[in-house]
Write a protein that holds these residues in place. Structure first.
Motif, PDB file in Angstrom:
ATOM      1  N   ARG A 152      -1.759   6.535   2.196  1.00 18.17           N
ATOM      2  CA  ARG A 152      -2.264   7.653   1.275  1.00 18.17           C
ATOM      3  C   ARG A 152      -3.520   7.413   0.666  1.00 18.17           C
ATOM      4  N   TYR A 153      -4.476   8.697   0.425  1.00 15.12           N
ATOM      5  CA  TYR A 153      -5.628   8.366  -0.159  1.00 15.12           C
ATOM      6  C   TYR A 153      -5.355   8.137  -1.846  1.00 15.12           C
ATOM      7  N   THR A 154      -6.199   7.059  -2.262  1.00 15.02           N
ATOM      8  CA  THR A 154      -6.147   6.725  -3.499  1.00 15.02           C
ATOM      9  C   THR A 154      -6.562   7.656  -4.434  1.00 15.02           C
ATOM     10  N   GLY A 155      -5.698   7.988  -5.491  1.00 13.74           N
ATOM     11  CA  GLY A 155      -5.831   8.909  -6.255  1.00 13.74           C
ATOM     12  C   GLY A 155      -5.903  10.485  -5.953  1.00 13.74           C
ATOM     13  N   GLN A 156      -5.480  10.581  -4.730  1.00 15.55           N
ATOM     14  CA  GLN A 156      -5.666  12.026  -4.208  1.00 15.55           C
ATOM     15  C   GLN A 156      -4.227  12.192  -3.491  1.00 15.55           C
ATOM     16  N   LYS A 199       0.917  -1.338  -0.044  1.00 17.42           N
ATOM     17  CA  LYS A 199      -0.096  -0.092  -0.060  1.00 17.42           C
ATOM     18  C   LYS A 199       0.780   1.005   0.102  1.00 17.42           C
ATOM     19  N   ALA A 200       0.585   2.346  -0.985  1.00 15.63           N
ATOM     20  CA  ALA A 200       1.118   3.629  -0.760  1.00 15.63           C
ATOM     21  C   ALA A 200       0.866   4.348   0.534  1.00 15.63           C
TER      22      ALA A 200
END
Length: 242
Positions: free
Chosen positions: A118-122, A91-92
């Motif tokens: 980290r929030y995906t795509g944000q 996971k990032a």
């Protein structure tokens, strides 16, 4: 058919140079591996020692690297920093860094409080976290560096809430104008209930195997150069009589 060996001066000189190069560089890599093995043993011994108290006096990073430490102070709440591209379990995410003002002094130490997803795509949205108020006691492992990742483009300025690829304590000291210990503390222990912080820090690696592998490659080059010289010499020296 008569097989003989024909000596050739230029290939011989080239072979000697390649063999010498392979042996010298192989021995150098062996020496680097031996140094890192000794350092690894020293650090393993340090890791088992009693925690060292960190106070106002500045310590050398090399003297405390991978040593358990403890410090008491107050977090500077308006100076969170986020080290990007620190994945965990696929996971990032970020490492959350915050300066801690050491009790009874104006000296600070950068505490790696844990990992946050980290929030995906944000990309620009920062994760939420809680910061304890008042005086806290922190235990953890001293680290001279939090690792280094590839930096593409111009690095972001060091500022409160900045998303950074890499950070050194002296860079933070220059940007914040605070007196800072020249190392980080990877905070250990479970995070408070309900906190998203994860403190599953990667084990330090000195890449001993890398140097051992390089040494093998250099020695192999020396052997291959010698074999090539001998084999081609016999091949070119072959004669056939009627």
């Amino acid at each position: 058919m008569r097989i003989g060996f024909r000596f050739r001066a230029i290939p011989f000189v080239a072979t000697v140079l390649l063999v010498a190069l392979g042996i010298v560089l192989g021995r150098w890599q062996d020496g680097r591996a031996a140094q890192k093995i000794a350092l690894q043993q020293q650090m393993t011994a340090r890791a088992g020692a009693a925690p060292q108290a960190v106070g106002a006096a500045l310590l050398a990073a090399a003297d405390v690297e991978l040593r358990p430490v403890t410090v008491t102070g107050t977090f500077v709440r308006d100076w969170p920093l986020f080290l990007n591209n620190r994945p965990q379990e696929g996971k990032a995410g970020f490492y959350l860094l915050m300066p801690l003002r050491i009790d009874g002094s104006d000296t600070h130490v950068l505490v790696a409080r844990g990992w946050l997803p980290r929030y995906t795509g944000q990309f620009d949205r920062l994760p939420e976290f809680d910061t304890p108020a008042g005086t806290v006691s922190i235990t953890g492992m001293a680290r001279a560096s939090m690792g280094h990742v590839m930096q593409l483009g111009t690095a972001a300025p060091v500022a409160p809430k900045a998303i950074l690829q890499n950070l050194a304590p002296d860079e933070f000291a220059q940007a914040s104008r605070l007196t800072v210990q020249p190392f980080f503390i990877e905070q250990s222990g479970p995070a408070p209930a309900g906190d998203k912080l994860v403190r599953n820090w990667p084990a330090p690696s000195l890449n001993v195997e890398k140097h051992q592998g390089y040494a093998f490659q250099w020695y192999a080059l020396a052997v291959m150069a010698l074999l090539f010289f001998v084999m081609t010499g016999f091949r070119r020296g072959t004669k056939q009589n009627d």
